[in-house]
Design a protein around this motif. Structure first.
Motif, PDB file in Angstrom:
ATOM      1  N   GLN A  63       0.833  -1.203   0.000  1.00  0.00           N
ATOM      2  CA  GLN A  63       0.000   0.000   0.000  1.00  0.00           C
ATOM      3  C   GLN A  63       0.868   1.254   0.000  1.00  0.00           C
ATOM      4  OE1 GLN A  63      -2.595   0.269   3.403  1.00  0.00           O
ATOM      5  NE2 GLN A  63      -3.811   1.885   2.504  1.00  0.00           N
ATOM      6  N   ILE A  64       0.506   2.226  -0.816  1.00  0.00           N
ATOM      7  CA  ILE A  64       1.127   3.542  -0.819  1.00  0.00           C
ATOM      8  C   ILE A  64       0.260   4.433   0.060  1.00  0.00           C
ATOM      9  CG2 ILE A  64       1.611   5.577  -2.226  1.00  0.00           C
ATOM     10  CD1 ILE A  64       2.321   3.627  -4.530  1.00  0.00           C
ATOM     11  N   LEU A  65       0.861   5.009   1.104  1.00  0.00           N
ATOM     12  CA  LEU A  65       0.110   5.822   2.060  1.00  0.00           C
ATOM     13  C   LEU A  65       0.186   7.314   1.759  1.00  0.00           C
ATOM     14  CD1 LEU A  65       1.192   3.960   5.314  1.00  0.00           C
ATOM     15  CD2 LEU A  65      -0.918   3.653   4.000  1.00  0.00           C
ATOM     16  N   VAL A  66       1.287   7.764   1.142  1.00  0.00           N
ATOM     17  CA  VAL A  66       1.452   9.173   0.787  1.00  0.00           C
ATOM     18  C   VAL A  66       1.615   9.243  -0.735  1.00  0.00           C
ATOM     19  CG1 VAL A  66       2.780  11.282   1.146  1.00  0.00           C
ATOM     20  CG2 VAL A  66       2.562   9.643   3.021  1.00  0.00           C
ATOM     21  N   LYS A  67       0.665   9.839  -1.386  1.00  0.00           N
ATOM     22  CA  LYS A  67       0.633   9.899  -2.849  1.00  0.00           C
ATOM     23  C   LYS A  67       1.582  10.980  -3.381  1.00  0.00           C
ATOM     24  CE  LYS A  67      -2.993   7.107  -2.943  1.00  0.00           C
ATOM     25  NZ  LYS A  67      -2.695   5.777  -2.576  1.00  0.00           N
ATOM     26  N   PRO A  68       1.940  10.903  -4.678  1.00  0.00           N
ATOM     27  CA  PRO A  68       2.760  11.958  -5.286  1.00  0.00           C
ATOM     28  C   PRO A  68       2.111  13.333  -5.099  1.00  0.00           C
ATOM     29  CG  PRO A  68       2.632  10.089  -6.753  1.00  0.00           C
ATOM     30  CD  PRO A  68       1.660   9.830  -5.625  1.00  0.00           C
ATOM     31  N   GLU A  69       2.967  14.325  -4.853  1.00  0.00           N
ATOM     32  CA  GLU A  69       2.578  15.725  -4.625  1.00  0.00           C
ATOM     33  C   GLU A  69       1.971  15.960  -3.242  1.00  0.00           C
ATOM     34  OE1 GLU A  69       3.751  17.968  -6.772  1.00  0.00           O
ATOM     35  OE2 GLU A  69       4.491  16.249  -7.899  1.00  0.00           O
ATOM     36  N   GLU A  70       1.940  14.940  -2.384  1.00  0.00           N
ATOM     37  CA  GLU A  70       1.502  15.127  -1.003  1.00  0.00           C
ATOM     38  C   GLU A  70       2.735  15.307  -0.124  1.00  0.00           C
ATOM     39  OE1 GLU A  70      -2.678  12.595  -0.908  1.00  0.00           O
ATOM     40  OE2 GLU A  70      -0.935  11.753   0.076  1.00  0.00           O
ATOM     41  N   THR A  71       2.557  16.032   0.974  1.00  0.00           N
ATOM     42  CA  THR A  71       3.651  16.252   1.919  1.00  0.00           C
ATOM     43  C   THR A  71       3.492  15.354   3.136  1.00  0.00           C
ATOM     44  OG1 THR A  71       2.490  18.072   3.023  1.00  0.00           O
ATOM     45  CG2 THR A  71       3.957  18.655   1.193  1.00  0.00           C
ATOM     46  N   PHE A  72       4.602  15.202   3.872  1.00  0.00           N
ATOM     47  CA  PHE A  72       4.584  14.363   5.064  1.00  0.00           C
ATOM     48  C   PHE A  72       5.647  14.850   6.054  1.00  0.00           C
ATOM     49  CE2 PHE A  72       7.568  12.558   2.117  1.00  0.00           C
ATOM     50  CZ  PHE A  72       8.634  12.163   2.893  1.00  0.00           C
ATOM     51  N   PRO A  73       5.400  14.626   7.360  1.00  0.00           N
ATOM     52  CA  PRO A  73       6.359  15.025   8.388  1.00  0.00           C
ATOM     53  C   PRO A  73       7.386  13.920   8.644  1.00  0.00           C
ATOM     54  CG  PRO A  73       4.384  14.223   9.429  1.00  0.00           C
ATOM     55  CD  PRO A  73       4.137  14.185   7.928  1.00  0.00           C
ATOM     56  N   PRO A  74       8.438  14.235   9.386  1.00  0.00           N
ATOM     57  CA  PRO A  74       9.435  13.207   9.743  1.00  0.00           C
ATOM     58  C   PRO A  74       8.785  12.010  10.445  1.00  0.00           C
ATOM     59  CG  PRO A  74      10.192  15.384  10.406  1.00  0.00           C
ATOM     60  CD  PRO A  74       8.775  15.539   9.964  1.00  0.00           C
ATOM     61  N   GLY A  75       9.238  10.814  10.087  1.00  0.00           N
ATOM     62  CA  GLY A  75       8.777   9.595  10.747  1.00  0.00           C
ATOM     63  C   GLY A  75       7.493   9.004  10.201  1.00  0.00           C
ATOM     64  N   LYS A  76       6.780   9.727   9.336  1.00  0.00           N
ATOM     65  CA  LYS A  76       5.522   9.191   8.799  1.00  0.00           C
ATOM     66  C   LYS A  76       5.808   8.062   7.807  1.00  0.00           C
ATOM     67  CE  LYS A  76       1.249  10.303   6.406  1.00  0.00           C
ATOM     68  NZ  LYS A  76       0.458   9.379   7.172  1.00  0.00           N
ATOM     69  N   ALA A  77       5.003   7.015   7.888  1.00  0.00           N
ATOM     70  CA  ALA A  77       5.116   5.904   6.935  1.00  0.00           C
ATOM     71  C   ALA A  77       4.616   6.364   5.571  1.00  0.00           C
ATOM     72  CB  ALA A  77       4.297   4.708   7.420  1.00  0.00           C
ATOM     73  N   LEU A  78       5.417   6.108   4.542  1.00  0.00           N
ATOM     74  CA  LEU A  78       5.039   6.468   3.172  1.00  0.00           C
ATOM     75  C   LEU A  78       4.304   5.326   2.489  1.00  0.00           C
ATOM     76  CD1 LEU A  78       8.399   8.101   2.067  1.00  0.00           C
ATOM     77  CD2 LEU A  78       6.400   9.189   3.051  1.00  0.00           C
ATOM     78  N   GLY A  79       4.593   4.106   2.901  1.00  0.00           N
ATOM     79  CA  GLY A  79       3.972   2.934   2.307  1.00  0.00           C
ATOM     80  C   GLY A  79       4.211   1.723   3.187  1.00  0.00           C
ATOM     81  N   LEU A  80       3.627   0.606   2.790  1.00  0.00           N
ATOM     82  CA  LEU A  80       3.748  -0.646   3.544  1.00  0.00           C
ATOM     83  C   LEU A  80       4.217  -1.776   2.648  1.00  0.00           C
ATOM     84  CD1 LEU A  80       0.340  -0.444   5.470  1.00  0.00           C
ATOM     85  CD2 LEU A  80       2.599   0.211   6.328  1.00  0.00           C
ATOM     86  N   ILE A  81       5.169  -2.529   3.147  1.00  0.00           N
ATOM     87  CA  ILE A  81       5.671  -3.722   2.441  1.00  0.00           C
ATOM     88  C   ILE A  81       5.240  -4.938   3.230  1.00  0.00           C
ATOM     89  CG2 ILE A  81       7.721  -5.029   1.810  1.00  0.00           C
ATOM     90  CD1 ILE A  81       9.135  -2.417   1.276  1.00  0.00           C
ATOM     91  N   THR A  82       4.679  -5.917   2.542  1.00  0.00           N
ATOM     92  CA  THR A  82       4.333  -7.193   3.164  1.00  0.00           C
ATOM     93  C   THR A  82       5.474  -8.163   2.896  1.00  0.00           C
ATOM     94  OG1 THR A  82       1.987  -6.811   2.876  1.00  0.00           O
ATOM     95  CG2 THR A  82       2.675  -9.076   3.267  1.00  0.00           C
ATOM     96  N   VAL A  83       5.970  -8.760   3.962  1.00  0.00           N
ATOM     97  CA  VAL A  83       7.085  -9.704   3.891  1.00  0.00           C
ATOM     98  C   VAL A  83       6.551 -11.087   4.217  1.00  0.00           C
ATOM     99  CG1 VAL A  83       9.334 -10.298   4.833  1.00  0.00           C
ATOM    100  CG2 VAL A  83       8.667  -7.896   4.616  1.00  0.00           C
ATOM    101  N   ALA A  84       6.856 -12.060   3.367  1.00  0.00           N
ATOM    102  CA  ALA A  84       6.370 -13.435   3.590  1.00  0.00           C
ATOM    103  C   ALA A  84       7.147 -14.127   4.675  1.00  0.00           C
ATOM    104  CB  ALA A  84       6.465 -14.226   2.303  1.00  0.00           C
TER     105      ALA A  84
END
Length: 84
Positions: A63-84
């Protein structure tokens, strides 16, 4: 399976004024793509400096949590990776 957050490396925030946010310039991979640990997955800008955000682990960009052209603060998750 476990989920790991993708975040901008802490050293990108060195010498940045409190309250400053970064901008997601673009995602280099799409949701559902398989990524390798250390692979660039996004490009972000912090105070006129561009950084590549690397995958912290191998897996699937779930999942992408912060889309292109959106801003975010330090420490915010930008996306999620699922690991098997």
């Amino acid at each position: 399976m476990s989920t790991i957050e993708i975040v901008l490396q802490q050293d990108a925030w060195t010498d940045v004024e409190p309250g400053t946010e970064a901008l997601v310039e673009e995602w280099l991979v799409k949701e559902g793509a398989t990524v390798a640990a250390g692979q660039p997955v996004a490009s972000v800008v912090v105070v006129k400096t561009t950084f590549e955000v690397m995958a912290p682990a191998s897996g699937v960009l779930e999942q992408i949590l912060v889309k292109p052209e959106e801003t975010f603060p330090p420490g915010k998750a930008l996306g999620l990776i699922t690991v098997a």
